[in-house]
Design a protein around this motif. Structure first.
Motif, PDB file in Angstrom:
ATOM      1  N   ARG A   1       0.846  -1.108  -0.074  1.00  0.00           N
ATOM      2  CA  ARG A   1       0.096   0.133   0.046  1.00  0.00           C
ATOM      3  C   ARG A   1       0.843   1.114   0.055  1.00  0.00           C
ATOM      4  O   ARG A   1       2.015   1.141   0.491  1.00  0.00           O
ATOM      5  CB  ARG A   1      -0.931   0.100   1.004  1.00  0.00           C
ATOM      6  CG  ARG A   1      -1.805  -1.213   1.388  1.00  0.00           C
ATOM      7  CD  ARG A   1      -2.587  -0.977   2.450  1.00  0.00           C
ATOM      8  NE  ARG A   1      -3.053  -2.481   2.786  1.00  0.00           N
ATOM      9  CZ  ARG A   1      -4.039  -2.750   3.932  1.00  0.00           C
ATOM     10  NH1 ARG A   1      -4.208  -1.828   4.802  1.00  0.00           N
ATOM     11  NH2 ARG A   1      -4.413  -4.082   4.280  1.00  0.00           N
ATOM     12  N   TYR A   2       0.214   2.285  -0.692  1.00  0.00           N
ATOM     13  CA  TYR A   2       1.051   3.560  -0.658  1.00  0.00           C
ATOM     14  C   TYR A   2       0.549   4.204   0.600  1.00  0.00           C
ATOM     15  O   TYR A   2      -0.562   4.899   0.390  1.00  0.00           O
ATOM     16  CB  TYR A   2       0.433   4.266  -2.090  1.00  0.00           C
ATOM     17  CG  TYR A   2       1.155   5.621  -2.199  1.00  0.00           C
ATOM     18  CD1 TYR A   2       2.622   6.094  -2.335  1.00  0.00           C
ATOM     19  CD2 TYR A   2       0.237   6.943  -2.210  1.00  0.00           C
ATOM     20  CE1 TYR A   2       3.073   7.132  -2.275  1.00  0.00           C
ATOM     21  CE2 TYR A   2       0.853   8.185  -2.229  1.00  0.00           C
ATOM     22  CZ  TYR A   2       2.279   8.192  -2.469  1.00  0.00           C
ATOM     23  OH  TYR A   2       2.772   9.621  -2.448  1.00  0.00           O
ATOM     24  N   ASP A   3       1.181   4.234   1.661  1.00  0.00           N
ATOM     25  CA  ASP A   3       0.831   4.862   2.933  1.00  0.00           C
ATOM     26  C   ASP A   3       1.578   6.093   3.473  1.00  0.00           C
ATOM     27  O   ASP A   3       2.731   6.373   3.115  1.00  0.00           O
ATOM     28  CB  ASP A   3       0.988   3.814   3.891  1.00  0.00           C
ATOM     29  CG  ASP A   3      -0.071   2.540   3.817  1.00  0.00           C
ATOM     30  OD1 ASP A   3      -1.013   2.563   3.241  1.00  0.00           O
ATOM     31  OD2 ASP A   3       0.263   1.595   4.643  1.00  0.00           O
ATOM     32  N   THR A   4       1.067   6.679   4.306  1.00  0.00           N
ATOM     33  CA  THR A   4       1.747   7.920   5.103  1.00  0.00           C
ATOM     34  C   THR A   4       2.334   7.471   6.353  1.00  0.00           C
ATOM     35  O   THR A   4       1.615   6.627   7.098  1.00  0.00           O
ATOM     36  CB  THR A   4       0.811   8.975   5.367  1.00  0.00           C
ATOM     37  OG1 THR A   4      -0.010   9.461   4.171  1.00  0.00           O
ATOM     38  CG2 THR A   4       1.630  10.282   5.994  1.00  0.00           C
ATOM     39  N   VAL A   5       3.601   7.234   6.572  1.00  0.00           N
ATOM     40  CA  VAL A   5       4.529   6.786   7.633  1.00  0.00           C
ATOM     41  C   VAL A   5       5.273   7.956   8.116  1.00  0.00           C
ATOM     42  O   VAL A   5       5.631   8.849   7.585  1.00  0.00           O
ATOM     43  CB  VAL A   5       5.140   5.725   7.021  1.00  0.00           C
ATOM     44  CG1 VAL A   5       4.568   4.593   6.510  1.00  0.00           C
ATOM     45  CG2 VAL A   5       6.494   6.079   6.196  1.00  0.00           C
ATOM     46  N   PRO A   6       5.835   7.787   9.394  1.00  0.00           N
ATOM     47  CA  PRO A   6       6.594   8.975  10.100  1.00  0.00           C
ATOM     48  C   PRO A   6       7.841   8.966   9.383  1.00  0.00           C
ATOM     49  O   PRO A   6       8.349   8.119   8.679  1.00  0.00           O
ATOM     50  CB  PRO A   6       6.918   8.360  11.386  1.00  0.00           C
ATOM     51  CG  PRO A   6       5.756   7.226  11.749  1.00  0.00           C
ATOM     52  CD  PRO A   6       5.451   6.759  10.455  1.00  0.00           C
ATOM     53  N   ASP A   7       8.517  10.205   9.402  1.00  0.00           N
ATOM     54  CA  ASP A   7       9.539  10.581   8.670  1.00  0.00           C
ATOM     55  C   ASP A   7      10.754   9.714   9.322  1.00  0.00           C
ATOM     56  O   ASP A   7      10.534   9.478  10.629  1.00  0.00           O
ATOM     57  CB  ASP A   7      10.210  11.770   8.658  1.00  0.00           C
ATOM     58  CG  ASP A   7       9.169  12.662   7.590  1.00  0.00           C
ATOM     59  OD1 ASP A   7       8.368  11.993   6.954  1.00  0.00           O
ATOM     60  OD2 ASP A   7       9.147  14.110   7.521  1.00  0.00           O
ATOM     61  N   PRO A   8      11.719   9.317   8.846  1.00  0.00           N
ATOM     62  CA  PRO A   8      12.918   8.695   9.482  1.00  0.00           C
ATOM     63  C   PRO A   8      13.695   9.868  10.299  1.00  0.00           C
ATOM     64  O   PRO A   8      13.744  10.884   9.721  1.00  0.00           O
ATOM     65  CB  PRO A   8      13.787   8.011   8.431  1.00  0.00           C
ATOM     66  CG  PRO A   8      13.360   8.808   7.168  1.00  0.00           C
ATOM     67  CD  PRO A   8      12.103   9.233   7.144  1.00  0.00           C
ATOM     68  N   GLU A   9      14.489   9.260  11.169  1.00  0.00           N
ATOM     69  CA  GLU A   9      15.383  10.116  12.040  1.00  0.00           C
ATOM     70  C   GLU A   9      16.603   9.543  12.203  1.00  0.00           C
ATOM     71  O   GLU A   9      16.807   8.302  12.189  1.00  0.00           O
ATOM     72  CB  GLU A   9      14.545  10.566  13.192  1.00  0.00           C
ATOM     73  CG  GLU A   9      13.275  11.216  13.368  1.00  0.00           C
ATOM     74  CD  GLU A   9      12.612  11.542  14.506  1.00  0.00           C
ATOM     75  OE1 GLU A   9      12.900  10.767  15.800  1.00  0.00           O
ATOM     76  OE2 GLU A   9      11.723  12.069  14.613  1.00  0.00           O
ATOM     77  N   ILE A  10      17.538  10.347  12.448  1.00  0.00           N
ATOM     78  CA  ILE A  10      18.825   9.814  12.789  1.00  0.00           C
ATOM     79  C   ILE A  10      18.702   9.203  14.132  1.00  0.00           C
ATOM     80  O   ILE A  10      18.187   9.682  15.268  1.00  0.00           O
ATOM     81  CB  ILE A  10      19.971  11.206  13.203  1.00  0.00           C
ATOM     82  CG1 ILE A  10      20.002  11.713  11.619  1.00  0.00           C
ATOM     83  CG2 ILE A  10      21.138  10.561  13.696  1.00  0.00           C
ATOM     84  CD1 ILE A  10      20.942  11.045  10.600  1.00  0.00           C
ATOM     85  N   GLU A  11      19.063   7.712  14.195  1.00  0.00           N
ATOM     86  CA  GLU A  11      19.067   7.219  15.255  1.00  0.00           C
ATOM     87  C   GLU A  11      20.307   6.694  16.054  1.00  0.00           C
ATOM     88  O   GLU A  11      20.431   6.401  17.300  1.00  0.00           O
ATOM     89  CB  GLU A  11      18.481   5.648  15.135  1.00  0.00           C
ATOM     90  CG  GLU A  11      16.738   5.994  14.618  1.00  0.00           C
ATOM     91  CD  GLU A  11      16.239   4.708  14.296  1.00  0.00           C
ATOM     92  OE1 GLU A  11      16.868   3.557  14.561  1.00  0.00           O
ATOM     93  OE2 GLU A  11      15.042   4.655  13.710  1.00  0.00           O
ATOM     94  N   ASP A  12      21.295   6.929  15.051  1.00  0.00           N
ATOM     95  CA  ASP A  12      22.755   6.462  15.736  1.00  0.00           C
ATOM     96  C   ASP A  12      23.455   7.616  15.032  1.00  0.00           C
ATOM     97  O   ASP A  12      23.316   8.118  13.861  1.00  0.00           O
ATOM     98  CB  ASP A  12      23.241   5.344  15.091  1.00  0.00           C
ATOM     99  CG  ASP A  12      24.425   4.721  15.586  1.00  0.00           C
ATOM    100  OD1 ASP A  12      24.424   3.909  16.538  1.00  0.00           O
ATOM    101  OD2 ASP A  12      25.570   5.193  14.972  1.00  0.00           O
ATOM    102  N   ASP A  13      24.777   7.834  15.649  1.00  0.00           N
ATOM    103  CA  ASP A  13      25.709   8.960  15.135  1.00  0.00           C
ATOM    104  C   ASP A  13      26.251   8.448  13.656  1.00  0.00           C
ATOM    105  O   ASP A  13      26.527   9.489  13.047  1.00  0.00           O
ATOM    106  CB  ASP A  13      27.137   9.062  16.174  1.00  0.00           C
ATOM    107  CG  ASP A  13      26.740   9.673  17.182  1.00  0.00           C
ATOM    108  OD1 ASP A  13      25.618  10.497  17.080  1.00  0.00           O
ATOM    109  OD2 ASP A  13      27.561   9.879  18.318  1.00  0.00           O
TER     110      ASP A  13
END
Lengths: 389, 175
Positions: free
Chosen positions: A13-25
């Motif tokens: 499906r073509y969904d709206t999802v949260p934007d990715p974020e920096i999780e590690d340096d």
């Protein structure tokens, strides 16, 4: 952001999802400018690869522009254009140092599970099963790239997205398949499957000096595309593959065989294929291994079988005694993408090859779910789909 | 582990209505399988099929297999197979029309009508799935100009032994 999300078997499906974020340096975030649907995405689409979860973002062929980097990233800057290899590489473990990038020992965040299932872990992969880390894929507006210093290929300004995109998977995969064949000038190389990886393997075998390349498929447009590169072709629905290959090799059989099909072989008229389909129908097997069996049978004694095609589990009725007695060499594996990409980037820049020849469909990302169907059904002469977020 | 979906619409899905309908029928098969295996005597009494309890139990196994195969990737032949199963069920149930019991006779008529409906629906779904997944006959675009070699096709002589060796063993240093 928008993304193509796996919800279950044949349910993208073509969904709206949260934007990715920096999780590690060591992470970077890229804004995806182009991505593609790969043949192995269809194995996930059909749920033949275990350990997918609803909510997983698809896609492992992608490129884009760096928009954010973690504090520990030293080799990437905002604004740089990169192709992301489908294998995630730490660049520090013993396997990465050996160039075995698809076997990185540190990038699979589900290493304990992979160690149990595979014996030893393989690399983390984007947009693939949780056995390989369950990392979000690149059929999305943005992508988080773990171990970003080791997990990128910088794109020269002279190359378009379409020329560079396939450096992340299918071009080095076809190339590695041909390199594994250790091609000599006298060699006849047979390639099963004229899909995107098969097309790249055909051209790689020709570049590496094969005397003759023979491509086996059933779809006219794909065989035509292989013939355009200079390959002989066999339509397996029209003629016997074994008889024709023996004809083309003075009865000796091909010296080198490449399986660019994997677990979803389409040959329908052979007893083993029918049995494989019955087993898939009753969910007692995942792999349809007709190509593997046929390669073992027809390959010249002392020859090499190179297997870039994906297999998922326990493969049934493999004539291993035949392979042993003929002294065949098996070489296979997920692609060590970055082992090859400096050389391949140069070859594209110099105009020796332009991988964009394989693109038959270019659509916006929102058309992705429908393009999965079109690609799976081989409709509209679809060979390779590129999606633009 | 991965991003949870915030929103998404049915129009943005790869699943067609025919596949969703097939899945529904597949799960219905499991329901029927349970009924056939768990209560063959009651089914036989309802439809005037006394003495055919073992046959009804075997239908349970058949329905379970139908459910499994419809939920596999080979959904089109599985739906045709399910339709064939409907025909067998109709044939078996029709023997109940010989009953003298008016209540059983009425049940058989209702059952036959329901099975005819299932047969129609299964056939329609199978036909739709088949048409969705089949290429048009003769469909093939012309890709004969797509060599991928802007400077022309390579020849066996163009790859020197040294170049082949370099291609096989590129720099391994990471990073």
């Amino acid at each position: 952001m928008k993304a193509l999300v796996w919800h279950g078997k044949e349910d993208i499906r073509y969904d709206t999802v949260p934007d990715p974020e920096i999780e590690d340096d060591r992470d970077a975030i890229i804004k995806v400018t182009s991505c593609a649907i790969c043949g192995s995405d269809l194995h996930l689409f059909h749920n033949f690869i275990p350990a997918m979860k609803p909510g997983d973002i698809m896609g492992h062929e992608m490129m884009g522009e760096v928009v954010e980097v973690g504090r520990g990233v030293t080799k990437l800057r905002k604004g740089e254009r990169v192709v992301i290899p489908f294998t995630i590489n730490c660049d520090e473990c013993d396997q990465c140092r050996r160039g075995n990038f698809s076997l990185c020992e540190r990038s699979n965040r589900n290493k304990a599970l992979a160690d149990k299932v595979f014996g030893h872990t393989t690399a983390g992969l984007f947009g693939y099963t949780h056995l390989t880390g369950g990392y979000s894929g690149g059929q999305a507006d943005y992508l988080r790239v773990p171990f970003a210093d080791g997990t990128h290929i910088k794109v020269p300004d002279s190359l378009t997205d379409e020329q560079a995109l396939f450096l992340g998977d299918i071009f080095p995969t076809g190339w590695q398949a041909a390199v594994q064949c250790d091609i000599q000038r006298s060699d006849v190389v047979a390639v099963w499957g004229a899909g995107p990886v098969g097309q790249m393997a055909v051209r790689s075998a020709l570049i590496l000096g094969a005397r003759k390349v023979v491509t086996i498929d059933r779809l006219k447009e794909r065989l035509d595309m292989a013939a355009a590169a200079g390959s002989e072709t066999i339509d397996f629905e029209e003629e016997s593959v074994v008889e024709r290959l023996n004809e083309l090799t003075d009865g000796k059989g091909p010296d080198k065989c490449i399986d660019a099909v994997g677990l979803e072989a389409h040959a329908a008229s052979h007893l083993d294929s029918m049995m494989d389909r019955m087993k898939q129908m009753t969910m007692t097997a995942n792999d349809r291994a007709h190509v593997l069996r046929e390669m073992i049978y027809v390959c010249r004694g002392g020859g090499t079988l190179s297997i870039p095609g994906v297999y998922s589990g326990l493969v049934d009725k493999i004539p291993f005694g035949m392979a042993m007695n003929k002294g065949l060499t098996f070489r296979m594996g997920q692609t060590h993408v970055r082992r090859w990409t400096d050389d391949l980037t140069r070859r594209i820049e110099e105009g020796e090859i332009d991988p964009s020849f394989v693109i038959t469909h270019s659509e916006t990302l929102d058309q992705g779910p429908g393009m999965y169907r079109t690609f799976r059904n081989k409709q509209d002469s679809c060979v390779k789909v590129v999606l633009k977020p | 582990m991965n991003a949870a979906t915030l929103s998404g619409g049915p129009a943005d899905r790869s699943m067609t209505w025919s596949l969703r309908a097939a899945r529904l029928m597949g799960w219905a098969s499991f329901g029927l399988a349970v009924a056939f295996v768990a209560a063959p005597g009651r089914i036989a009494r309802t439809f005037g099929l006394e003495g055919k309890e073992n046959l009804i139990r075997s239908f349970g196994a058949q329905e379970a297999m139908a459910g499994i195969s419809v939920l596999s990737t080979e959904v089109t032949p599985a739906m045709w197979s399910r339709a064939a199963g409907d025909v067998i069920h109709i044939g078996t149930l029709a023997t109940g029309l010989r009953t003298d019991d008016s209540r059983q006779h009425r049940n058989v008529v209702v059952g036959l009508a329901a099975l005819a409906g299932f047969l129609l629906v299964d056939s329609l779904i199978a036909a739709k799935l088949g048409s969705e997944r089949t290429r048009s006959r003769g469909e093939a675009r012309d890709y004969s100009g797509r060599s991928g070699f802007p400077k022309g096709r390579p020849s066996a002589a163009s790859a020197s032994a040294a170049e082949r060796q370099q291609a096989r063993q590129p720099a391994m240093a990471a990073g």
